[in-house]
Design a protein around this motif. Structure first.
Motif, PDB file in Angstrom:
ATOM      1  N   ASP A 177       0.846  -1.181   0.000  1.00  0.00           N
ATOM      2  CA  ASP A 177       0.000   0.000   0.000  1.00  0.00           C
ATOM      3  C   ASP A 177       0.889   1.241   0.000  1.00  0.00           C
ATOM      4  OD1 ASP A 177       0.934   0.312   2.702  1.00  0.00           O
ATOM      5  OD2 ASP A 177      -0.662  -1.048   3.368  1.00  0.00           O
ATOM      6  N   THR A 178       0.258   2.398   0.038  1.00  0.00           N
ATOM      7  CA  THR A 178       1.009   3.654  -0.017  1.00  0.00           C
ATOM      8  C   THR A 178       1.845   3.865   1.244  1.00  0.00           C
ATOM      9  OG1 THR A 178      -0.931   4.815   0.869  1.00  0.00           O
ATOM     10  CG2 THR A 178      -0.672   4.759  -1.534  1.00  0.00           C
ATOM     11  N   GLY A 179       1.362   3.348   2.383  1.00  0.00           N
ATOM     12  CA  GLY A 179       2.130   3.479   3.618  1.00  0.00           C
ATOM     13  C   GLY A 179       3.459   2.736   3.523  1.00  0.00           C
ATOM     14  N   GLN A 180       3.412   1.493   3.064  1.00  0.00           N
ATOM     15  CA  GLN A 180       4.637   0.731   2.896  1.00  0.00           C
ATOM     16  C   GLN A 180       5.531   1.329   1.803  1.00  0.00           C
ATOM     17  OE1 GLN A 180       3.742  -3.450   2.298  1.00  0.00           O
ATOM     18  NE2 GLN A 180       3.943  -3.853   4.504  1.00  0.00           N
ATOM     19  N   ALA A 181       4.930   1.884   0.778  1.00  0.00           N
ATOM     20  CA  ALA A 181       5.711   2.513  -0.287  1.00  0.00           C
ATOM     21  C   ALA A 181       6.499   3.700   0.257  1.00  0.00           C
ATOM     22  CB  ALA A 181       4.797   2.952  -1.428  1.00  0.00           C
ATOM     23  N   SER A 182       5.852   4.479   1.109  1.00  0.00           N
ATOM     24  CA  SER A 182       6.543   5.623   1.719  1.00  0.00           C
ATOM     25  C   SER A 182       7.678   5.166   2.628  1.00  0.00           C
ATOM     26  CB  SER A 182       5.541   6.463   2.509  1.00  0.00           C
ATOM     27  OG  SER A 182       6.183   7.540   3.153  1.00  0.00           O
ATOM     28  N   LEU A 183       7.435   4.111   3.419  1.00  0.00           N
ATOM     29  CA  LEU A 183       8.472   3.580   4.301  1.00  0.00           C
ATOM     30  C   LEU A 183       9.644   3.007   3.501  1.00  0.00           C
ATOM     31  CD1 LEU A 183       6.271   1.810   7.020  1.00  0.00           C
ATOM     32  CD2 LEU A 183       7.660   3.871   7.303  1.00  0.00           C
ATOM     33  N   ALA A 184       9.334   2.331   2.379  1.00  0.00           N
ATOM     34  CA  ALA A 184      10.395   1.774   1.542  1.00  0.00           C
ATOM     35  C   ALA A 184      11.268   2.881   0.954  1.00  0.00           C
ATOM     36  CB  ALA A 184       9.790   0.923   0.425  1.00  0.00           C
ATOM     37  N   GLN A 185      10.625   3.967   0.558  1.00  0.00           N
ATOM     38  CA  GLN A 185      11.392   5.090   0.019  1.00  0.00           C
ATOM     39  C   GLN A 185      12.282   5.726   1.088  1.00  0.00           C
ATOM     40  OE1 GLN A 185      11.700   6.106  -3.105  1.00  0.00           O
ATOM     41  NE2 GLN A 185      13.168   7.661  -2.429  1.00  0.00           N
ATOM     42  N   ASP A 186      11.739   5.862   2.317  1.00  0.00           N
ATOM     43  CA  ASP A 186      12.526   6.409   3.430  1.00  0.00           C
ATOM     44  C   ASP A 186      13.715   5.498   3.755  1.00  0.00           C
ATOM     45  OD1 ASP A 186      10.776   8.507   3.578  1.00  0.00           O
ATOM     46  OD2 ASP A 186       9.637   7.698   5.270  1.00  0.00           O
ATOM     47  N   ALA A 187      13.466   4.188   3.738  1.00  0.00           N
ATOM     48  CA  ALA A 187      14.532   3.231   4.039  1.00  0.00           C
ATOM     49  C   ALA A 187      15.630   3.294   2.979  1.00  0.00           C
ATOM     50  CB  ALA A 187      13.965   1.817   4.135  1.00  0.00           C
ATOM     51  N   HIS A 188      15.233   3.412   1.722  1.00  0.00           N
ATOM     52  CA  HIS A 188      16.230   3.490   0.652  1.00  0.00           C
ATOM     53  C   HIS A 188      17.083   4.756   0.780  1.00  0.00           C
ATOM     54  CE1 HIS A 188      17.990   2.821  -3.298  1.00  0.00           C
ATOM     55  NE2 HIS A 188      17.752   4.096  -3.576  1.00  0.00           N
ATOM     56  N   THR A 189      16.453   5.875   1.123  1.00  0.00           N
ATOM     57  CA  THR A 189      17.190   7.129   1.302  1.00  0.00           C
ATOM     58  C   THR A 189      18.174   7.021   2.461  1.00  0.00           C
ATOM     59  OG1 THR A 189      15.308   8.397   0.449  1.00  0.00           O
ATOM     60  CG2 THR A 189      16.959   9.599   1.741  1.00  0.00           C
ATOM     61  N   THR A 190      17.731   6.419   3.562  1.00  0.00           N
ATOM     62  CA  THR A 190      18.608   6.266   4.725  1.00  0.00           C
ATOM     63  C   THR A 190      19.767   5.336   4.415  1.00  0.00           C
ATOM     64  OG1 THR A 190      16.686   6.551   6.173  1.00  0.00           O
ATOM     65  CG2 THR A 190      18.684   5.682   7.178  1.00  0.00           C
ATOM     66  N   TYR A 191      19.491   4.246   3.698  1.00  0.00           N
ATOM     67  CA  TYR A 191      20.562   3.327   3.307  1.00  0.00           C
ATOM     68  C   TYR A 191      21.582   4.034   2.418  1.00  0.00           C
ATOM     69  CZ  TYR A 191      22.966  -0.235   0.581  1.00  0.00           C
ATOM     70  OH  TYR A 191      23.930  -0.972  -0.047  1.00  0.00           O
ATOM     71  N   GLN A 192      21.118   4.856   1.505  1.00  0.00           N
ATOM     72  CA  GLN A 192      22.037   5.581   0.624  1.00  0.00           C
ATOM     73  C   GLN A 192      22.920   6.531   1.428  1.00  0.00           C
ATOM     74  OE1 GLN A 192      22.183   4.756  -2.533  1.00  0.00           O
ATOM     75  NE2 GLN A 192      23.902   6.133  -2.943  1.00  0.00           N
ATOM     76  N   ASN A 193      22.337   7.137   2.472  1.00  0.00           N
ATOM     77  CA  ASN A 193      23.136   8.010   3.343  1.00  0.00           C
ATOM     78  C   ASN A 193      24.234   7.219   4.048  1.00  0.00           C
ATOM     79  OD1 ASN A 193      21.532  10.180   2.640  1.00  0.00           O
ATOM     80  ND2 ASN A 193      20.212  10.004   4.451  1.00  0.00           N
ATOM     81  N   ILE A 194      23.906   6.013   4.520  1.00  0.00           N
ATOM     82  CA  ILE A 194      24.900   5.165   5.184  1.00  0.00           C
ATOM     83  C   ILE A 194      26.020   4.801   4.212  1.00  0.00           C
ATOM     84  CG2 ILE A 194      25.276   2.895   6.240  1.00  0.00           C
ATOM     85  CD1 ILE A 194      22.416   3.078   7.347  1.00  0.00           C
ATOM     86  N   PHE A 195      25.645   4.442   3.007  1.00  0.00           N
ATOM     87  CA  PHE A 195      26.638   4.052   2.007  1.00  0.00           C
ATOM     88  C   PHE A 195      27.574   5.212   1.690  1.00  0.00           C
ATOM     89  CE2 PHE A 195      28.176   2.892  -2.201  1.00  0.00           C
ATOM     90  CZ  PHE A 195      28.439   1.537  -2.049  1.00  0.00           C
TER      91      PHE A 195
END
Length: 283
Positions: A177-195
């Motif tokens: 759903d849109t809630g999980q889509a938003s969380l997935a996008q946030d997680a990807h952004t945070t992972y990119q910051n770590i990298f």
């Protein structure tokens, strides 16, 4: 005894599931030896220059002991005293800035790892495998040792595979759903910051004090100490003060190099941020 582990693993070691023993790495030992040897060599050179000039003065011909000669030597020494003071101050400031920048980035990457774990928890059980891999990464970062290879290169393919697997798993998520889509996008952004922060730490970890400048600074100090010893009174008090001053300068050089390489030595980045990450990820 083994050297206590430090967070330099964030910038390039193997992140296997089982932590390595708490032993000093060859790279860390080499860096520590470099700092200690440089400080000791500086001390020895300054003692030799000052005491050598002190002992040599009495054996020089009379024309080298004239007041005009001594005045010129002292004047040249005073010029280099000013220069060494300025350069030493710049080196201390540069080393401090490097240490503070690395310390800041270690805290930031620790915070990003906690935020990524929180986001994955909110996403649901589909992200449990990614959270386990993130925890394994954090544990190895805290308890592992640097590989034998060049520290600027990722020393073990397992490290890259594990970290990249987290990113690949994030890309493979299929939000319901849109809630999980938003969380997935946030997680990807945070992972990119770590990298990105990991590579930024790679660039910062090797220090900023160039060897030619260090050699030139020590050469200036040798000249200054030789001018101090020239025509100095030949007594124990003067000798003690010259040796003590040389020891303090050598110790200062050691501490500058130590602070400029923030993952090794006496002045090093704290492990507390990684301890906090592990505590939060295992709650």
């Amino acid at each position: 005894m083994g050297e206590s582990p430090c967070p330099h693993i964030l910038i390039g070691t193997a992140f296997a599931q089982t932590p390595f023993p708490d032993t000093p790495s060859p790279w860390s030992a080499a860096m520590a030896s470099y700092e200690i040897v440089t400080g000791l060599l500086t001390f020895c050179c300054l003692v030799a220059a000052s005491l050598g000039a002190l002992l040599l003065y009495a054996r020089l011909p009379q024309r080298y002991q004239q007041e005009e000669t001594v005045a010129v030597i002292r004047l040249v020494g005073n010029v280099f005293i000013v220069m060494t003071s300025l350069v030493l101050g710049l080196m201390i400031n540069s080393a401090r800035n490097t240490f503070e920048a690395v310390d800041h980035n270690v805290h930031v990457i620790a915070t990003e790892m906690i935020l990524l774990d929180r986001t994955l928890r909110r996403y649901g059980p589909e992200a449990d495998e990614m959270r386990a891999r993130l925890l394994a990464y954090a544990r190895q970062a805290r308890n592992g040792t640097r590989p034998r290879s060049d520290p600027l290169i990722m020393g073990d393919p397992v490290s890259e595979q594990l970290l990249n697997a987290v990113g690949d798993s994030l890309k493979a998520l299929k939000p319901a759903d849109t809630g999980q889509a938003s969380l997935a996008q946030d997680a990807h952004t945070t992972y990119q910051n770590i990298f990105e922060l990991r590579w930024e730490l790679v660039e910062q970890a090797e220090g900023t004090v160039p060897l030619p400048l260090l050699v030139m600074l020590v050469a200036w100090f040798i000249l200054v100490f030789a001018s101090l010893g020239y025509r100095a009174p030949d007594n124990r008090l003067v000798v003690c003060f010259l040796v003590l001053a040389a020891a303090l300068i050598g110790g200062t050089i050691y501490l500058i190099l130590d602070m400029d390489m923030p993952f090794n030595g006496l002045i090093r980045i704290s492990d507390v941020p990684l301890d906090r990450v592990i505590a939060e990820l295992t709650r």
